[in-house]
Design an enzyme around this catalytic site. Sequence first.
Site, PDB file in Angstrom:
ATOM      1  N   LYS A 107      10.197 -11.276 -12.243  1.00  0.00           N
ATOM      2  CA  LYS A 107       9.542 -11.215 -10.941  1.00  0.00           C
ATOM      3  C   LYS A 107       9.852 -12.478 -10.153  1.00  0.00           C
ATOM      4  CE  LYS A 107       5.337  -8.624 -12.245  1.00  0.00           C
ATOM      5  NZ  LYS A 107       5.511  -7.441 -11.390  1.00  0.00           N
TER       6      LYS A 107
ATOM      7  N   ARG B 239       3.086   0.712 -18.554  1.00  0.00           N
ATOM      8  CA  ARG B 239       3.088   2.119 -18.995  1.00  0.00           C
ATOM      9  C   ARG B 239       3.619   2.241 -20.414  1.00  0.00           C
ATOM     10  NH1 ARG B 239       6.778   3.925 -14.044  1.00  0.00           N
ATOM     11  NH2 ARG B 239       5.682   2.150 -13.148  1.00  0.00           N
TER      12      ARG B 239
HETATM   13  N1  BES Z   1       1.615  -5.605 -13.313  1.00  0.00           N
HETATM   14  C1  BES Z   1       2.524  -4.990 -12.428  1.00  0.00           C
HETATM   15  C2  BES Z   1       1.852  -4.240 -11.284  1.00  0.00           C
HETATM   16  C3  BES Z   1       1.047  -5.060 -10.331  1.00  0.00           C
HETATM   17  C4  BES Z   1       1.618  -5.541  -9.173  1.00  0.00           C
HETATM   18  C5  BES Z   1      -0.285  -5.283 -10.565  1.00  0.00           C
HETATM   19  C6  BES Z   1       0.872  -6.270  -8.279  1.00  0.00           C
HETATM   20  C7  BES Z   1      -1.034  -6.018  -9.666  1.00  0.00           C
HETATM   21  C8  BES Z   1      -0.469  -6.504  -8.532  1.00  0.00           C
HETATM   22  C9  BES Z   1       3.391  -3.974 -13.189  1.00  0.00           C
HETATM   23  O1  BES Z   1       3.667  -4.312 -14.502  1.00  0.00           O
HETATM   24  C10 BES Z   1       4.680  -3.884 -12.484  1.00  0.00           C
HETATM   25  O2  BES Z   1       5.402  -4.840 -12.483  1.00  0.00           O
HETATM   26  N2  BES Z   1       4.944  -2.721 -11.883  1.00  0.00           N
HETATM   27  C11 BES Z   1       6.158  -2.490 -11.189  1.00  0.00           C
HETATM   28  C12 BES Z   1       6.649  -1.116 -11.566  1.00  0.00           C
HETATM   29  C13 BES Z   1       8.043  -0.851 -11.088  1.00  0.00           C
HETATM   30  C14 BES Z   1       9.020  -1.705 -11.825  1.00  0.00           C
HETATM   31  C15 BES Z   1       8.343   0.624 -11.299  1.00  0.00           C
HETATM   32  C16 BES Z   1       5.885  -2.554  -9.689  1.00  0.00           C
HETATM   33  O3  BES Z   1       4.857  -2.058  -9.240  1.00  0.00           O
HETATM   34  O4  BES Z   1       6.681  -3.157  -8.990  1.00  0.00           O
HETATM   35 MN    MN Z   2       5.362  -5.536 -14.718  1.00  0.00          MN
END
Ligand code: BES
Ligand code: MN
Length: 512
Positions: free
Chosen positions: A287, A361
């Site tokens: 990230k 997930r």
């Molecule tokens: N923990 C994150 C989601 C999240 C984002 C929670 C902002 C709280 C605030 C999750 O693990 C994630 O990174 N999700 C990705 C999924 C994508 C790669 C399909 C996302 O939402 O970008």
């Molecule tokens: Mn994530």
Amino acid sequence: MLDLRLTRQLRTEGTLALPVAPGNGTLSQDAPPEATDDRGRLVCGGGLTEAELGEVDAFVRDIDHPGTAGTTHLLPRPTRQPSRLLLVGIGDGDEAGWRSAGAALALSARRDEACTVAMPGDAAPAAVRGISEGIWLASYRYRLGGDDPDRDPKLREVSLAFPGDDQTEADLDPMAGAAEALATAKAVAEATCFARDLTNTPSNIKNPAWFAERVVEAAGATPYLAVEVRDPAWLADQGFTALLSVGRASNHQPRLVRLAWAPPGATRHVVLVGKGITFDTGGIVLKPRDAMKLMRKDMGAAAAVAAAVLGAAALRLPVRVTALTPLAENAIGADAYRPGDVVRHVGGLTSEVLDTDAEGRLVLADALSYASRSLEPDVLVDLGTLTGAQHVALGRRTAALFSEDDTLASGLADAATAAGEFVWRMPLVDEYAEELRSDIADIANIASSSGGGAVTAALYLREFTGSARSRWAHLDMSAPAWSEAASAELTKGATGWGVRTLLRWLSGLAGR
Ligand code: BES
Ligand code: MN
Ligand code: ZN
């Protein structure tokens, strides 16, 4: 948590809070007609004299107090007791109105050590519950540094004062409903604050083992409450390879906590699964800084389900409820799992990892599969801070709800509304499921086309619910798990989202 009590005594020092409702009329019967439109009216007099009430009444008119929930006005009276009158709007006077009033009061009276609230004699238990939860939740603080005298609240004690005479037995009876409401509010607020504490804790302190220890500690030796912490060897033996893969690059290895409340006689079994990523770097699909900096909150769902079970135990709810928290740190390192890896889940299904940042997930899939195969759930509910797409779809306060079961969906939505949290049901669009196809595994962990990210995440999870599929619900609470600023009963930072909803819903199942 501050000391909140029911009394018959109106204190004569400090702040006296007087509830104000919107609408026509003022306190005095003979108010001039022009003063009776759309302005606040005092709901009860709080033991003030006729003359004092006249002054307050004039003040309410003067400032045009609307009586809307959570509106506060302070009337200082430096030479008299009580030395401050706080006029707090209660809106419709329902639980939500009183909750906002409680939160506003906690903020306005934070510089006092003690505060008394003049409760109307006919206040329903819901009013007591609302104001108490509002006060306790809004006065929550998380701080690791030393004291901050400028900002730390001084408020230690709030009395909810009912009119009447403490000496007569008969007078105490109506307080029984209020006492029960106060006890319920306390259990709910304590559980919520426990979840907030865990979620606010920085990730250099919290890791999977640390989280597990906090739950074990909180469970203590409560009868009918059992807790088990599963280590990596057990997880490997049971086939939690996805969970182990997600956590592999971290020095702090995964855990699975099972916290079970099983009071005698309870037959129906609710299983709650919560995503417990103690920090989400995104893994190799790293990230960027701004997206990563708050990722200590990525175990907010695990905290919420564990807290809900602790709350169910505190409330002695006659329903069997188990929390299952797959815990891992999604780190980056030489041994990190990679895009393109295929991981095997409990039960044998495989996932192609197309994105190491869609880790939530993967760990939920293991836990859902384990729950449906081994825990015999009558209802299976999972929570997770799963997608940024949830925030895009519903904004910062409303969680996304997915279920094929209309009764379960409306039960959870109604519970959320009653509890002061919000969910909105979203569709499990079958047609999108094909976007999760993988050439080499049973399923891919991200969809091949963009859009509807919260939906495709839910569709992915559905594949792991096994025979519980028709009795399953998924809540994506990515955004509401955190608040950028204090607002009503939410404090800045972790909100403990889900604890109130789950406890309300469980209470309903238990017939309370
Ligand atoms: N923990 C994150 C989601 C999240 C984002 C929670 C902002 C709280 C605030 C999750 O693990 C994630 O990174 N999700 C990705 C999924 C994508 C790669 C399909 C996302 O939402 O970008
Ligand atoms: Mn994530
Ligand atoms: Zn995550």
